[in-house]
Design an enzyme around this catalytic site. Structure first.
Site, PDB file in Angstrom:
ATOM      1  N   SER A 280       0.834  -1.200   0.000  1.00 37.38           N
ATOM      2  CA  SER A 280       0.000   0.000   0.000  1.00 37.38           C
ATOM      3  C   SER A 280       0.866   1.247   0.000  1.00 37.38           C
ATOM      4  CB  SER A 280      -0.876   0.004   1.246  1.00 37.38           C
ATOM      5  OG  SER A 280      -0.056   0.250   2.370  1.00 37.38           O
ATOM      6  N   LYS A 281       0.205   2.357  -0.282  1.00 39.17           N
ATOM      7  CA  LYS A 281       0.869   3.647  -0.274  1.00 39.17           C
ATOM      8  C   LYS A 281       1.511   3.882   1.101  1.00 39.17           C
ATOM      9  CE  LYS A 281      -1.008   7.951   0.048  1.00 39.17           C
ATOM     10  NZ  LYS A 281      -2.074   8.927  -0.145  1.00 39.17           N
ATOM     11  N   ARG A 282       0.805   3.447   2.133  1.00 39.04           N
ATOM     12  CA  ARG A 282       1.312   3.638   3.496  1.00 39.04           C
ATOM     13  C   ARG A 282       2.623   2.874   3.739  1.00 39.04           C
ATOM     14  NH1 ARG A 282      -3.766   2.787   4.999  1.00 39.04           N
ATOM     15  NH2 ARG A 282      -4.662   4.714   4.259  1.00 39.04           N
TER      16      ARG A 282
END
Ligand code: GLU
Length: 525
Positions: A280-282
Site C-alpha cells: 500500500s501507499k502507506r
C-alpha cells in the site's frame, strides 16, 4: 445449474486459427497516484498486445463522481509517457471506438440497463439509504454479520420485483430516486477459465445483486466495464486480482447482454505484496520507498507521495523490475529490455500467487540499468539532477566522460551528484579526520613539490600525472599508498570516487594544483 463460460480461444488467437486482432485495455479510475501494481497491469497488457501485433487502449473509468480527483487523469498519462508505454487509443491519443472516458459515454449505458430489466435480469430498486441501513440491522445474524442485497433479501425490499407495475411507473414518473440492480440467479455455478488462475468457480447465490445503474444515471463499474469491453472489441481483459470476485457478475452480464459473443479472455494478475500483505501507499511512507510511478500531490490535502521517477529510477529499470514481479521467462535471465520483454512475454508464465516487492532488489535493477545504458542516454537525467544542486555542466563531452567514469558506482540518479559533483565544483568540506592522524611534514613537502612539478608539466595526461607522483614519492622515500588517500581527499573531499589520477586528469592542472594548496592549508592548521 452449472455453466462453464469459456472462451473460444486460449491465449493466442493466431495459434487457434482466429484472426481477431488482439485489443487489450487498461481501465484506470482517475482517483489518485498510479500504484506500481497499476503500472505492472499496464505493462502486461502492453506486452501482450505488442507481442500479438495488437492494440493497447486506455479507457478512463470515471463514472464514480464522488471519487473524481482533479489532475489524476493527466497524471496517469504522464506516467505512461515516462514509462514509454504509449497507448494506441485513449482520450488523448484518439481512436475509432471513443469516447474513451466513461463519463462521456453516460447516455449509452441506460439502454443496456433497460434491456436487462426487460429480459428479467435486472430490476429497479427504490430503497433509500436509511432503508438499506435498516435492512442490514434487521437481517444481521451471528452467521451473517453483514447481510447483502441478494436473493434472500430482495423480495423483502422496495423494488420492481415486490411492487406492482403501476406503483413502479408512478414512482419513476414522480421522480423517485432509484438504482438498477442485477438479479443474480439462484443456485448457479458460474465457472470460467482464467489465463492465470485456470478454472475458477463461483456460486451465484453468494453474490449480491450489484447496482448497475446509479441514482445519478451513471453506470457503475460493473455495467460500464462489460458494455465498453464489448463496444471497444476488447479481446483480452487483464486486471488486478482484486477484481476476481466481480468476475461472475461481469460474465453473467456478458451472457445476458451479448450472448457471450466476443467475451474477452480474462486474466486476474496476482497482487504485489509489501512487508505486511498487499503493498500500500502507506507501506511506502513507512519503509521509505516509492509506491507510485511518479510524484503525486493530492490536490485536497496537498500531501506529496514520492514516485519512482523522482527517487531516481530509470524507466527501463522500472519496467524491468515490474515485469519480473510475478513473471519469468523460465530462464535465469533477469535483465530485459522492453523489446526483449515483448518477444518473451507470455501469460502462462505469470505466477498465480502474490509477488513480494523488495526495494533492495528494485535498486539492484536500477544499478544494472545505469551500468548498461550509455552516457548519452543518461546525461539529460544527470544534468537535471545536477541542476538541482546548482551545477550546470557546459561541456557535454566532459559530462559524458564523467558519467562513464562514475556510473558503476551509482544506484539511483541522485548518486551522480555525490559521485561526480567534485568534477564540476571543488569540494566544500574535506574529510580531514581521515588524513590528520597520519599527516606529517614530509607529506606536506611532498605535495608542495608535486604542485611545482605539475605546474611545470607540458603534457597534462594521465600517465605523466601518475608517473610524476610515483617518482616523487620514491625520491622522498614515502610509500605512494600513504599519499594517495590524502590526494583523493584533497580532490574529492572524501574516501570515494574513481582512480585519483583519472580525477586529476579530468579536472585539469589549475584545478588540481589549487585544490592541493587549499587542502594543505587546512591540513596544516
Ligand atoms: N476501473 C477499474 C480499476 O480502477 C478497472 C478494472 C478492470 O480493468 O476491469 O482498477
Amino acid at each position: 445449474i452449472y455453466t462453464h463460460y469459456d472462451r473460444h480461444f486460449k491465449v493466442d488467437p493466431y495459434l487457434c486459427g482466429m484472426n481477431t486482432k488482439v485489443r487489450v485495455r487498461f481501465a484506470p479510475s482517475p482517483t489518485g497516484g498510479l500504484h506500481l501494481g497499476g503500472v505492472r497491469t499496464v505493462l502486461y497488457n502492453y506486452l501482450f498486445a505488442k507481442k500479438h501485433g495488437g492494440e493497447f487502449i486506455v479507457r478512463i473509468e470515471d463514472t464514480d463522481q464522488t471519487r473524481f480527483v482533479e489532475g489524476a487523469e493527466s497524471y496517469i498519462f504522464n506516467c505512461l509517457e515516462w514509462c514509454g508505454l504509449v497507448p494506441d487509443e485513449s482520450p488523448i491519443h484518439g481512436g475509432d471506438y471513443g469516447p474513451y472516458r466513461q463519463s462521456e459515454r453516460k447516455a449509452m449505458y441506460r439502454e443496456y440497463a433497460e434491456k436487462l430489466i426487460n429480459d428479467g435480469h435486472a430490476y429497479y430498486a427504490f430503497d433509500t439509504p436509511e432503508e438499506l441501513e435498516q435492512m442490514r440491522m434487521n437481517f444481521k445474524t451471528e452467521a451473517n454479520p453483514s447481510p447483502q442485497y441478494d436473493g434472500q433479501i430482495r423480495m423483502k425490499m422496495k423494488n420492481s420485483l415486490t411492487l406492482d407495475a403501476g406503483e413502479v411507473k408512478q414512482l419513476i414518473d414522480s421522480g423517485a430516486r432509484y438504482v438498477v440492480r442485477i438479479k443474480m440467479p439462484e443456485n448457479k455455478t458460474i465457472s470460467f477459465t482464467d489465463l492465470i488462475h485456470e478454472e475458477v468457480s463461483f456460486e451465484s447465490s453468494l453474490v449480491d445483486d450489484k447496482v448497475l445503474l446509479k441514482a445519478d444515471g451513471m453506470p457503475t463499474y460493473h455495467l460500464a466495464v462489460v458494455v465498453d469491453d464489448y463496444l471497444m472489441k476488447i479481446t483480452h481483459a487483464f486486471r488486478g486480482e482484486e477484481w476476481l470476485s466481480s468476475a461472475p457478475v461481469h460474465i453473467l452480464l456478458w451472457e445476458y447482454l451479448f450472448g457471450l459473443q466476443h467475451m474477452p479472455q480474462w486474466a486476474h494478475l496476482p497482487l504485489i505484496l509489501g512487508p505486511n500483505g498487499k503493498l500500500s501507499k502507506r507501506d511506502g511512507a513507512k519503509f521509505g520507498f516509492p509506491v507510485f510511478a511518479m510524484n503525486w500531490t493530492d490536490p485536497k490535502s496537498n500531501e506529496l507521495t514520492e514516485g519512482f521517477k523522482e527517487k531516481g529510477f530509470l524507466p527501463e529499470a522500472f519496467l524491468n523490475l515490474l515485469a519480473v514481479l510475478g513473471w519469468n521467462d523460465g530462464t535465469e535471465q533477469e535483465i530485459f529490455s522492453l523489446d526483449e520483454l515483448i518477444s518473451r512475454f507470455s501469460m502462462d508464465r505469470v505466477h498465480k500467487s502474490g509477488a513480494k516487492f523488495d526495494f533492495e532488489k528494485a535498486k539492484w535493477f536500477n544499478h544494472e540499468w545505469i551500468k548498461k545504458l550509455d552516457a548519452v542516454r543518461l546525461s539529460p537525467l544527470v544534468k537535471n539532477h545536477l541542476a538541482l544542486k546548482d551545477i550546470h555542466p557546459a561541456d557535454d563531452a566532459f559530462l559524458h566522460t564523467v558519467i562513464d567514469l562514475v556510473k558503476d558506482r551509482c544506484t539511483l540518479i541522485p548518486d551522480f551528484y555525490e559521485q561526480s559533483g567534485y568534477f564540476f565544483k571543488a569540494p566544500g568540506v574535506l574529510d580531514t579526520e581521515a588524513v590528520k592522524p597520519k599527516w606529517t611534514t614530509a607529506k606536506t613537502e611532498f605535495f608542495e613539490a608535486y604542485c611545482v612539478l605539475l605546474q611545470e608539466m607540458s603534457n597534462w595526461d594521465l600517465s605523466s600525472i601518475e608517473s610524476t607522483f610515483k617518482q616523487l614519492a620514491a625520491d622522498k622515500n614515502i610509500k605512494p599508498g600513504e599519499l594517495q588517500l590524502p590526494f583523493r581527499i584533497m580532490l574529492v573531499g572524501g574516501k570515494f570516487g574513481p582512480a585519483v589520477f583519472d580525477i586529476a586528469n579530468l579536472i585539469g592542472k589549475d584545478e588540481t594544483v589549487s585544490r592541493i594548496k587549499k587542502a594543505l592549508s587546512i591540513f596544516n592548521q
